[in-house]
Write a protein that holds these residues in place. Sequence first.
Motif, PDB file in Angstrom:
ATOM      1  N   GLU A  51       2.927  -5.243  -4.574  1.00  0.00           N
ATOM      2  CA  GLU A  51       3.325  -5.143  -3.173  1.00  0.00           C
ATOM      3  C   GLU A  51       2.529  -4.037  -2.506  1.00  0.00           C
ATOM      4  O   GLU A  51       1.984  -3.168  -3.181  1.00  0.00           O
ATOM      5  CB  GLU A  51       4.819  -4.814  -3.069  1.00  0.00           C
ATOM      6  N   GLY A  52       2.524  -4.061  -1.184  1.00  0.00           N
ATOM      7  CA  GLY A  52       1.768  -3.079  -0.421  1.00  0.00           C
ATOM      8  C   GLY A  52       2.091  -1.639  -0.781  1.00  0.00           C
ATOM      9  O   GLY A  52       1.202  -0.807  -0.963  1.00  0.00           O
ATOM     10  N   ARG A  86      -1.264 -11.843  -6.147  1.00  0.00           N
ATOM     11  CA  ARG A  86      -0.842 -11.297  -4.853  1.00  0.00           C
ATOM     12  C   ARG A  86      -1.800 -10.239  -4.287  1.00  0.00           C
ATOM     13  O   ARG A  86      -1.536  -9.673  -3.237  1.00  0.00           O
ATOM     14  CB  ARG A  86       0.588 -10.702  -4.914  1.00  0.00           C
ATOM     15  N   VAL A  89      -2.953 -11.201  -0.843  1.00  0.00           N
ATOM     16  CA  VAL A  89      -1.838 -11.109   0.105  1.00  0.00           C
ATOM     17  C   VAL A  89      -1.656  -9.658   0.548  1.00  0.00           C
ATOM     18  O   VAL A  89      -1.570  -9.357   1.740  1.00  0.00           O
ATOM     19  CB  VAL A  89      -0.522 -11.630  -0.545  1.00  0.00           C
ATOM     20  N   VAL A  90      -1.592  -8.768  -0.442  1.00  0.00           N
ATOM     21  CA  VAL A  90      -1.399  -7.339  -0.158  1.00  0.00           C
ATOM     22  C   VAL A  90      -2.536  -6.818   0.720  1.00  0.00           C
ATOM     23  O   VAL A  90      -2.313  -6.112   1.706  1.00  0.00           O
ATOM     24  CB  VAL A  90      -1.295  -6.531  -1.472  1.00  0.00           C
ATOM     25  N   ALA A  92      -4.422  -8.446   2.767  1.00  0.00           N
ATOM     26  CA  ALA A  92      -4.336  -8.997   4.118  1.00  0.00           C
ATOM     27  C   ALA A  92      -3.309  -8.263   4.981  1.00  0.00           C
ATOM     28  O   ALA A  92      -3.437  -8.220   6.201  1.00  0.00           O
ATOM     29  CB  ALA A  92      -3.982 -10.483   4.036  1.00  0.00           C
ATOM     30  N   LEU A  93      -2.315  -7.660   4.338  1.00  0.00           N
ATOM     31  CA  LEU A  93      -1.235  -7.008   5.078  1.00  0.00           C
ATOM     32  C   LEU A  93      -1.442  -5.504   5.293  1.00  0.00           C
ATOM     33  O   LEU A  93      -0.619  -4.840   5.913  1.00  0.00           O
ATOM     34  CB  LEU A  93       0.108  -7.244   4.369  1.00  0.00           C
ATOM     35  N   LEU A  94      -2.544  -4.971   4.774  1.00  0.00           N
ATOM     36  CA  LEU A  94      -2.791  -3.530   4.945  1.00  0.00           C
ATOM     37  C   LEU A  94      -3.110  -3.203   6.405  1.00  0.00           C
ATOM     38  O   LEU A  94      -3.829  -3.941   7.068  1.00  0.00           O
ATOM     39  CB  LEU A  94      -3.974  -3.066   4.083  1.00  0.00           C
ATOM     40  N   SER A  95      -2.588  -2.083   6.861  1.00  0.00           N
ATOM     41  CA  SER A  95      -2.904  -1.624   8.215  1.00  0.00           C
ATOM     42  C   SER A  95      -4.298  -0.998   8.220  1.00  0.00           C
ATOM     43  O   SER A  95      -4.880  -0.744   7.151  1.00  0.00           O
ATOM     44  CB  SER A  95      -1.879  -0.581   8.657  1.00  0.00           C
ATOM     45  N   GLU A  98      -4.218   2.214   6.288  1.00  0.00           N
ATOM     46  CA  GLU A  98      -4.139   1.991   4.845  1.00  0.00           C
ATOM     47  C   GLU A  98      -5.491   1.552   4.286  1.00  0.00           C
ATOM     48  O   GLU A  98      -5.910   1.995   3.212  1.00  0.00           O
ATOM     49  CB  GLU A  98      -3.047   0.964   4.541  1.00  0.00           C
ATOM     50  N   LYS A  99      -6.183   0.706   5.045  1.00  0.00           N
ATOM     51  CA  LYS A  99      -7.543   0.289   4.649  1.00  0.00           C
ATOM     52  C   LYS A  99      -8.457   1.506   4.540  1.00  0.00           C
ATOM     53  O   LYS A  99      -9.315   1.577   3.660  1.00  0.00           O
ATOM     54  CB  LYS A  99      -8.119  -0.680   5.691  1.00  0.00           C
TER      55      LYS A  99
END
Length: 131
Positions: A51-52, A86, A89-90, A92-95, A98-99
């Motif tokens: 998860e993120g 995943r 998925v994780v 793709a959801l990073l801000s 966070e990137k």
Amino acid sequence: EKLHISEPSNAYDFGQIINAVNTNKDKAACADLLTITDPKKMPVLLSNKLEGEIFLIFIQSLEYYVVGKDPGLVYQHLFYLSKAERFKVVLALLSKNEKEQVQQLFDLLSENRNNQYSLEDLESLKKVYEL
């Protein structure tokens, strides 16, 4: 109270340790966990639980505690982390922020480079992380 970390023998153990680490936001304990866990086992140990939040505590722990001592290990962890279920998925959801943390870790890897990976290896791994 400091978490006592021992090498997880299976995905269940690993999950329990990760939950404790994550609850306490204990980056030092997470770094201990990543230091004693064989990077090759990460995709299996993580199973479908990536998860993120967990991804980010891994990145931060590697950055704060491990990259200065053992950049080769950090490279290995990033490499095998990208093979985990995943992962896409994780990612793709990073801000944006966070990137940037992930980018920072890659920057440290190129500064602290040792003979366990080449700049070409690093560049191709950065593409996997979409950086």
